[in-house]
Design an enzyme around this catalytic site. Structure first.
Site, PDB file in Angstrom:
ATOM      1  CG  HIS A 142     -14.632   2.800 -11.235  1.00 25.34           C
ATOM      2  ND1 HIS A 142     -15.367   2.828 -10.075  1.00 25.34           N
ATOM      3  CD2 HIS A 142     -13.495   2.109 -10.953  1.00 25.34           C
ATOM      4  CE1 HIS A 142     -14.709   2.187  -9.115  1.00 25.34           C
ATOM      5  NE2 HIS A 142     -13.570   1.748  -9.621  1.00 25.34           N
TER       6      HIS A 142
ATOM      7  CG  ASN B 285      -2.104  -0.895   1.127  1.00 27.13           C
ATOM      8  OD1 ASN B 285      -2.401  -1.434   0.063  1.00 27.13           O
ATOM      9  ND2 ASN B 285      -2.796  -1.084   2.232  1.00 27.13           N
TER      10      ASN B 285
ATOM     11  CG  HIS C 292     -14.207  -3.066  -3.222  1.00 26.65           C
ATOM     12  ND1 HIS C 292     -14.884  -3.311  -4.398  1.00 26.65           N
ATOM     13  CD2 HIS C 292     -13.174  -2.250  -3.554  1.00 26.65           C
ATOM     14  CE1 HIS C 292     -14.285  -2.685  -5.397  1.00 26.65           C
ATOM     15  NE2 HIS C 292     -13.240  -2.038  -4.911  1.00 26.65           N
TER      16      HIS C 292
ATOM     17  NE  ARG D 193     -10.378  -0.310   1.441  1.00 23.30           N
ATOM     18  CZ  ARG D 193     -10.638  -0.263   0.149  1.00 23.30           C
ATOM     19  NH1 ARG D 193     -11.741  -0.784  -0.320  1.00 23.30           N
ATOM     20  NH2 ARG D 193      -9.814   0.318  -0.704  1.00 23.30           N
TER      21      ARG D 193
ATOM     22  CE1 TYR E 139      -9.363  -7.025  -3.036  1.00 26.57           C
ATOM     23  CE2 TYR E 139     -10.420  -5.497  -4.556  1.00 26.57           C
ATOM     24  CZ  TYR E 139      -9.278  -6.013  -3.978  1.00 26.57           C
ATOM     25  OH  TYR E 139      -8.049  -5.524  -4.342  1.00 26.57           O
TER      26      TYR E 139
ATOM     27  NE  ARG F 263      -3.280   5.331 -10.126  1.00 30.66           N
ATOM     28  CZ  ARG F 263      -3.974   6.224  -9.414  1.00 30.66           C
ATOM     29  NH1 ARG F 263      -4.438   5.897  -8.235  1.00 30.66           N
ATOM     30  NH2 ARG F 263      -4.199   7.420  -9.896  1.00 30.66           N
TER      31      ARG F 263
ATOM     32  NE  ARG G 230      -8.361  -2.150 -10.158  1.00 34.64           N
ATOM     33  CZ  ARG G 230      -7.335  -1.362 -10.425  1.00 34.64           C
ATOM     34  NH1 ARG G 230      -6.358  -1.821 -11.195  1.00 34.64           N
ATOM     35  NH2 ARG G 230      -7.276  -0.136  -9.956  1.00 34.64           N
TER      36      ARG G 230
END
Length: 695
Positions: free
Chosen positions: A439, A58, A597, A569, A473, A409, A379
């Protein structure tokens, strides 16, 4: 400066200028919460090791993107005062101070706590001089056969300039002396990333790869005296800057930018605390960095590599295994008949992703009645069964449209590869909008029913179509055959593929056009209900809360007396519990086995709750620079389940971190006296949606 959300009469005192917490420090405090999990002796040991790895990974991304972005804006003169009131230089200095404290704490946790605990369990991470003679002999053989052939020592002298140091690479800075001339030279040896970060010296005994290389430097510099060596690592700016020029294909522009990204400027230099001043001065000069970018920690560096240790086959040192529920969409039922009968709300990983979302696409691919499949991909995994199903559907003659976000990303290369595979199979591949990331998480299946009518089946989710991360997730997804949703999703896909300009929807809120304004409108409605004596309350679950317009609307709601619960979160720029500003606002954070998430927005609506789920966080990028979608949950039972879950997370009897608005610090609350509070993730594991498997 006060931001009026739009329609709320600001007849109270102006909102204070210092009402926003700094987003960069708030992110670091999120990673601090990850570190606190690693420090928790009550958690399974290898899970603590994994949290140490996650913390390191992270922080790498934080420096590559956030610190790099701020540094770049300052260099170009584009940086402005943050919403928190800090000047750019203040933000950078504060970020460096907090990051340095956390890195030292992280290294200490590994060295003083986790390493001894691993040792007690028969798992050892040892430096070279701690290895047994037989193990060193084995490492010498390994070095000769597998490591030496891929090493390239690079010396620096008048004929050899200082070498380029790639981002996140681990290196050895070596000083060698020529015994004939007594001249000393600097050399760099890159630790090869193709080899394991920690090398097994014998079963359950590991040593850092750089230690093995350092012990054999004499074989790289034959005839020279190795005077000293030190590990170091640099972090570079790796955020993408794509010029969305419509005259150039996005795919080609992205490939060019990925190549350029390898050469971004250095934003952090990590060195072991034992490094000599002379070598550090040389690195500082050659890398063109200042003292504030140097981070000294006790080695070893790059503890993101601890993930391999966390993966060891020691189930007694990990969370108990489980099998997700398959009850939401029974495997023996026709999936389309089940969705026609009623909306289906799934909660991953507690509900199986494989038998719901993945099966939805796979069944559509082989169903002869299905005419078309449209899907967004942000993704996905390297061996994605969903992409395989889409390719199969296209080869079966179905119309398949895939909106692939190339600018996701750090997944850019993978998405380029998938896009080309899909195009080869005959899928219509669209790369979204110029200037916007796609997204939203949408899948649309068009099916001809037995009576000849066409029906649209939709999935709207909060997480990516990624079978592997779906096990880790926490996300929601809604399956529906509701005609209004089908029409909305069709219109949105037409917007994505054909640039239609319709911005109004029946059961969707869509960014960048209607999502922020739609949420603010509903916050205003809660204010009106509160003032009229009707039931009013706001509950929000998101990954990050940064947007000043939404935050100011929530402040106004609190000033009107509306109870506001926020389950976040990561980043939160809102200050809760401040007298006269946010007294009715509570902010909690839950971290644990699964990555929280999902995004949920619930409004009491005078006793008839309105609940939305979707892909959008409350950040500028989500609301202004991305295509996001929220869907209104229609079924009363689903709304009740979502509200009950959010209330359970906010309950004082549930384990969580509480945010203090005055100083922006988070306090973990895990026990009441000696009794542990409820772990909401464990509670959901053991609820009716799960069945536990013997470990």
């Amino acid at each position: 400066m006060s931001v009026n959300p739009g329609h709320i009469p600001l007849n109270e005192e102006p909102l204070p200028d210092d009402r926003f917490l700094d987003r960069e420090e708030s992110w670091l405090r999120f990673n601090q919460r990850v570190l606190e999990l690693a420090e928790d002796p009550k958690l399974p040991l290898l899970e603590r090791v994994r949290f140490l790895s996650i913390f390191a990974s992270n922080l790498d991304e934080f420096f590559m993107v956030r610190v790099a972005g701020l540094t770049r804006r300052m260099a170009t003169g584009l940086a402005v005062q943050s919403a928190s009131g800090r000047q750019p230089r203040e933000v950078l200095e504060r970020t460096a101070t907090v990051a340095r404290e956390l890195m030292l704490r992280h290294a200490a946790s590994f060295r003083d706590d986790v390493l001894p605990a691993l040792d007690k369990e028969g798992i050892e991470i040892l430096r070279w001089d701690q290895l047994a003679d037989t193990e060193q002999a084995e490492m010498r053989r390994l070095f000769r056969d597998r490591i030496y052939p891929v090493l390239t020592p690079l010396v620096v002298d008048s004929a050899h300039p200082f070498p380029y140091i790639s981002g996140l690479s681990l290196n050895l800075a070596v000083i060698v002396r020529d015994p004939e001339t007594d001249a000393t030279m600097f050399a760099r040896v890159k630790v090869p990333p193709v080899l394991p970060r920690f090398i097994p010296a014998s079963p359950n005994r590991f040593t850092p790869l750089e230690d093995v290389i350092a012990a054999h430097l004499g074989q790289l510099f034959v005839g020279m005296e190795v005077v000293e060596h030190h590990a170091f690592r640099v972090t570079r700016n790796q955020d993408l800057e794509i010029d969305d020029d419509i005259s150039e294909g996005l795919l080609q522009a992205l490939e060019r930018e990925l190549l350029r990204r390898r050469f971004g400027p250095v934003v952090r230099l990590e060195v072991e605390g034992s490094i000599s001043g002379e070598v550090l001065d040389l690195l500082t000069t050659e890398l063109n960095i200042d003292e504030g970018q140097i981070y000294k920690v006790d080695g070893p560096l790059d503890l993101a590599g601890l993930s391999a240790i966390a993966d060891l086959d020691r189930p007694e040192l990990k969370y108990s295994p489980f099998v997700p529920s398959k009850e939401a969409l029974p495997e023996d039922a026709n999936i389309f008949a089940a969705i026609r009968e009623r909306d289906v709300l799934v909660h991953h990983p507690y509900d199986s992703f494989t038998t719901t979302v993945q099966r939805f696409i796979e069944d559509a691919a082989v169903d002869p009645r299905v005419l078309a499949i449209k899907q967004t991909l942000y993704r996905t995994s390297g061996d994605s069964p969903i992409v395989t199903a889409l390719i199969n559907a296209a080869e079966e003659g179905k119309q398949v449209v895939v909106v692939v976000e190339l600018k996701a990303r750090f997944d850019e290369r993978a998405n380029i590869a998938w896009a080309r595979e899909l195009e080869k199979a005959g899928c219509h591949v669209v790369y979204g909008f110029v200037g916007l990331k796609t997204h939203c998480k949408l899948a649309l299946v068009v099916r001809q029913e037995r009576d000849g009518t066409l029906r649209r089946y939709c999935h709207i989710g909060t997480g990516n179509y990624h079978p592997k991360t779906a096990r880790l997730y926490e996300d929601f997804g809604l399956f529906t055959a509701d005609p209004d949703v089908g029409e909305d999703v069709s219109v949105l896909f037409n917007h994505l593929t054909g640039y239609s300009r319709q911005n109004s929807y029946s059961r969707l809120l869509v960014a960048p056009h209607s999502l922020r304004s739609g949420l603010v409108l509903r916050i205003e409605r809660e204010i009106e209900n509160q003032r009229a004596g009707r039931p009013a309350r706001i509950r929000i679950k998101c990954n990050s809360l940064v947007d000043e317009v939404v935050i100011d609307a929530l402040y106004q709601a609190s000033r009107a007396g509306v109870p506001v619960d926020i389950w976040v979160r990561g980043i939160c720029a809102l200050r809760p519990g401040v007298p006269g500003l946010s007294e009715t606002i509570r902010v909690r954070s839950v971290l644990g086995r699964f990555l929280e998430h999902s995004r949920v927005f619930a409004f009491e609506n005078a006793g008839e709750p309105e609940v939305w789920i979707g892909s959008a966080d409350l950040m500028h990028r989500n609301l202004d620079r991305r295509v996001e979608a929220l869907v209104r949950v229609r079924e009363r039972a689903h709304r009740a389940d979502l509200i009950q879950l959010m209330d359970k997370a906010m309950d004082d009897g549930t384990q969580a971190w509480w945010l203090a608005g005055e100083d922006g610090l988070w306090t973990r609350r895990s026990h009441m006296t000696d009794e542990p509070l409820l772990d909401i993730q464990t509670h959901l594991v053991k609820s009716r949606r799960w069945r536990t498997v013997d470990g």
